[in-house]
Design a protein around this motif. Structure first.
Motif, mmCIF file in Angstrom:
data_model
loop_
_atom_site.group_PDB
_atom_site.id
_atom_site.type_symbol
_atom_site.label_atom_id
_atom_site.label_comp_id
_atom_site.label_asym_id
_atom_site.label_seq_id
_atom_site.Cartn_x
_atom_site.Cartn_y
_atom_site.Cartn_z
ATOM 1 N N THR A 1 4.429 0.847 -1.034
ATOM 2 C CA THR A 1 3.834 0.522 0.269
ATOM 3 C C THR A 1 4.429 1.427 1.340
ATOM 4 O O THR A 1 3.711 1.996 2.173
ATOM 5 N N ALA A 2 5.759 1.595 1.291
ATOM 6 C CA ALA A 2 6.424 2.444 2.285
ATOM 7 C C ALA A 2 5.939 3.892 2.179
ATOM 8 O O ALA A 2 5.805 4.587 3.186
ATOM 9 N N TYR B 1 -5.790 -2.721 11.106
ATOM 10 C CA TYR B 1 -5.274 -1.665 10.248
ATOM 11 C C TYR B 1 -4.827 -0.475 11.083
ATOM 12 O O TYR B 1 -5.400 -0.192 12.132
ATOM 13 N N ARG C 1 1.505 -5.655 -2.628
ATOM 14 C CA ARG C 1 1.556 -7.029 -3.143
ATOM 15 C C ARG C 1 0.150 -7.592 -3.349
ATOM 16 O O ARG C 1 -0.057 -8.473 -4.181
ATOM 17 N N TRP D 1 7.365 -2.400 -3.068
ATOM 18 C CA TRP D 1 7.820 -2.166 -1.695
ATOM 19 C C TRP D 1 7.900 -0.666 -1.402
ATOM 20 O O TRP D 1 7.456 -0.189 -0.361
ATOM 21 N N VAL E 1 7.490 -3.607 6.716
ATOM 22 C CA VAL E 1 7.952 -2.761 5.610
ATOM 23 C C VAL E 1 9.418 -2.362 5.782
ATOM 24 O O VAL E 1 10.210 -2.468 4.855
ATOM 25 N N VAL F 1 -8.475 -6.148 0.615
ATOM 26 C CA VAL F 1 -7.133 -6.657 0.934
ATOM 27 C C VAL F 1 -6.179 -5.630 1.528
ATOM 28 O O VAL F 1 -5.017 -5.930 1.784
ATOM 29 N N GLY F 2 -6.637 -4.384 1.735
ATOM 30 C CA GLY F 2 -5.742 -3.379 2.306
ATOM 31 C C GLY F 2 -4.807 -2.792 1.268
ATOM 32 O O GLY F 2 -5.018 -2.972 0.068
ATOM 33 N N GLU F 3 -3.763 -2.114 1.731
ATOM 34 C CA GLU F 3 -2.935 -1.329 0.826
ATOM 35 C C GLU F 3 -1.507 -1.829 0.682
ATOM 36 O O GLU F 3 -0.673 -1.134 0.115
ATOM 37 N N ASP F 4 -1.201 -2.993 1.216
ATOM 38 C CA ASP F 4 0.099 -3.571 0.901
ATOM 39 C C ASP F 4 0.076 -3.880 -0.591
ATOM 40 O O ASP F 4 -0.766 -4.638 -1.070
ATOM 41 N N ALA G 1 -3.248 4.705 6.539
ATOM 42 C CA ALA G 1 -3.036 3.621 5.587
ATOM 43 C C ALA G 1 -3.799 2.361 5.984
ATOM 44 O O ALA G 1 -3.917 2.033 7.159
ATOM 45 N N ALA G 2 -4.324 1.660 4.981
ATOM 46 C CA ALA G 2 -4.959 0.367 5.214
ATOM 47 C C ALA G 2 -3.888 -0.715 5.187
ATOM 48 O O ALA G 2 -3.875 -1.605 4.350
ATOM 49 N N LEU G 3 -2.928 -0.556 6.104
ATOM 50 C CA LEU G 3 -1.897 -1.579 6.285
ATOM 51 C C LEU G 3 -2.074 -2.107 7.697
ATOM 52 O O LEU G 3 -2.310 -1.313 8.614
ATOM 53 N N ARG H 1 3.066 4.938 1.684
ATOM 54 C CA ARG H 1 1.793 5.115 2.389
ATOM 55 C C ARG H 1 2.020 5.489 3.856
ATOM 56 O O ARG H 1 1.107 5.922 4.541
#
Lengths: 352, 253
Positions: free
Chosen positions: A235-236, B133, A296, A232, B102, A291-294, B92-94, A238
């Protein structure tokens, strides 16, 4: 702009569909890695069929003695090491890119491989001996050197505040210094020692042993759950240091903890197999595109991608020139780079 | 409804020789208000917000945050303070949805967080961005996502650093109206650094005007926004017009 017809519940549904698709992709990556692992165990100069390999894994007595030796002493240690090192380097690369906030980062960016090479070369040239087995001794010296280099970066980062820029600059400085010291050693070394250094630093799985695999697996068993716990926070991170800090995250502590985990993973991989480049760069990039950068999804996808690529490269290194296992570090870059270019040229999204 | 207050006392911050906050003291800011933070570039607005958010530690001085009469320990500030920095969540790729989740996912089960994130995104009319994204969004869209990310944590104190800088006129009004609505509905307190004086006059209940790290004035927009103050702070000649109760500032040559 009036596309606001979505309701919260339909939004949650579509989000869950995105999550399901991600896990499906991770499943496919794992399946690909499994196939590559099996292929890399089956191919080789001595003919052991696919079914025989499967059989021999569960019931070694079903094989002839030669086959048994080849499978258990040569092929399985190597292919298992391909999986473990692929996972280690790719997970390490993913987290290095995350904490350094830089898509060019990989496990060796901050001087791990340069330090390990310097350590290994010193042991060869200066005849350092701490452990009775020469190969194990080399691995040990290289490992200690790599960890010492990381400690230096950690020390300075703690002093100067652990910003990604500081870490990258320190690391690049160290790489140049270690390379110069290695060059100096090589310049003074005998031809025989020089050859030994070159072969040792060239990434190769031919030195694979079960002992090495156990150590690699042990390190992964500590590092991966730890990274998972931090997922977690990573991810934050990023979203920028300030945002993360405002969420109560001790950014410097996360960076340094992860740097240490990454370094131990990379140092262990280098100690047993030399410098295998590219996996730690391309594995995370494939994961990010899928799948991106989360974290998980990013972490498991990176691990699976790394294992798959290294197993495939290992299989390829065995069949290109029959009877000779070309050092895998050469293959990963030679085959990996065009593949990497293909990914970059065909991707639609504008990441990084 | 929450009761919250923020008190800032004697803040000092210097970067090298450059004094950013110079003995900055602000009269207590209280619940249910939108407070605007005005001042020239580099006058210390962002540093003040960062200090309250706990992102930046001052060399001297204190920030006191209370919630329902109880003082919050500085280490716990982040649980009650939402902060939207000036820079946008960049490459970010989020997905926007993941980004919003988050900030809420630390203390809640994933199920509750999903629903909350979806509600906030629908309220802010950015549900169509949810599965794209961040790197695919425009600056203004990312700014809305950053705002949603802060709202989803339901903070008692909202700190917004130029939240409308990348937004079109319609979205500027929409976002500030949302801030005001949130503050009125929950009793929260919002402190908004903003350059558009007319927007601040329209949406803020109280203004803080800063210059060179010190507080120049604190009060309601109607009392505060005078040609004299604006000349002293921004070195600009202005004329104050009125639209109903709201002052409108026109620049004159």
């Amino acid at each position: 702009m009036a596309i606001a017809s979505e309701t919260p519940s339909s939004l949650v549904r579509t989000h869950r569909a995105v999550v399901r698709r991600r896990w499906t992709l991770i499943g496919l990556l794992i399946a690909t890695a499994t196939i590559a692992f099996i292929v890399s165990t089956v191919v080789g100069p001595i003919d052991i069929g696919f079914m025989q390999v499967i059989h021999g894994v569960f019931d070694p007595s079903a094989l002839s003695e030669t086959q048994r030796t080849v499978l258990w002493k040569l092929r399985l240690p190597m292919s298992v090491m391909a999986v473990l090192i692929g996972v280690s380097l790719s997970a390490a690369g993913a987290q290095m890119q995350t904490i350094l906030n830089n898509p060019l980062a990989e496990p060796f960016t901050l001087g791990i491989s340069a330090a390990a090479a310097l350590g290994g070369a010193s042991a060869i040239v200066l005849g350092w001996s701490f452990l009775p087995l020469p190969q194990l001794n080399l691995a040990f010296v290289a490992w200690v050197s790599a960890i010492a280099a990381t400690s230096l970066i950690v020390f300075f980062s703690v002093l100067r505040g652990a910003s990604s820029e500081t870490m990258i600059l320190l690391g690049i400085g160290l790489v140049f210094m270690f390379q110069a010291m290695l060059a100096l050693l090589q310049y003074k070394a005998s031809t025989e020692a020089l050859q030994q250094i070159v072969f040792w630093t060239m990434g190769s799985l031919t030195r694979a042993t079960w002992l090495g695999n156990i150590v690699l697996a042990g390190v992964l068993l500590i590092a991966l759950p730890w990274m998972w716990v931090l997922s977690w926070k990573l991810t934050a991170l990023r979203l920028g240091d300030e945002r993360a800090r405002a969420m109560g995250i001790n950014v410097a502590r996360v960076r340094i903890t992860v740097l240490i985990l990454v370094s131990v993973l990379a140092a262990t991989a280098v100690a047993f197999a030399g410098v295998i480049g590219f996996i730690g760069l391309v594995g995370p990039h494939i994961a990010r595109l899928l799948v991106g950068e989360d974290q998980r999804y990013f972490l498991p996808a990176s691990m699976a991608a790394g294992a798959g690529i290294l197993c495939a490269a290992h299989a390829l290194s065995l069949v290109i020139v029959p009877g000779i296992a070309i050092p895998i570090g050469i293959i990963t870059a030679l085959v990996g780079v065009p593949f990497f270019f293909l990914i970059i040229m065909t991707r639609k999204r504008t990441q990084w | 409804m929450v009761e919250t207050s923020v008190e800032v006392n004697g803040l000092h911050t210097a970067y090298g020789k450059h004094q950013v906050l110079d003995n900055l003291t602000v009269a207590p800011l209280t619940s249910g208000k939108v407070v605007g933070l005005l001042g020239p570039n580099a006058c210390g607005k962002s540093t003040l917000l960062k200090t309250i958010a706990g992102v930046h530690k001052p060399q001297l001085g204190t920030v006191r945050v209370t919630l329902n009469g109880k003082q919050i320990a500085p280490k716990e500030h982040f649980r009650h303070i939402g902060y939207v920095p000036q820079d946008l969540p960049g490459s970010a790729a989020l997905t926007a949805f993941e980004t919003v989740m988050v900030s809420a996912s630390r203390d809640s089960s994933s199920h509750g967080v999903e629903n909350l994130a979806a509600e906030v995104m629908c309220d802010l009319k950015i549900s169509h961005l949810a599965h794209r994204y961040l790197s695919e969004l425009s600056g203004g869209q990312r700014q809305m996502v950053a705002f949603a990310q802060m709202l989803v944590a339901k903070p008692a104190v909202m700190l917004l650093d130029e939240p409308t800088s990348a937004l079109d006129l319609n979205k500027q009004l929409f976002l500030l109206a949302q801030v005001r609505e949130q503050v009125r509905a929950t009793g929260a307190l919002a402190l908004v650094a903003i350059h558009d004086i007319n927007l601040s006059a329209r949406f803020c209940d109280e203004l803080l005007v800063m210059k060179e790290g010190t507080l120049q004035a604190q009060g309601s927009p109607r009392d505060l926004l005078t040609p004299e103050l604006l000349r002293a702070v921004f070195e600009v000649e202005t004329e104050i017009l009125h639209h109903g109760d709201t002052p409108v500032i026109a620049t004159v040559s």
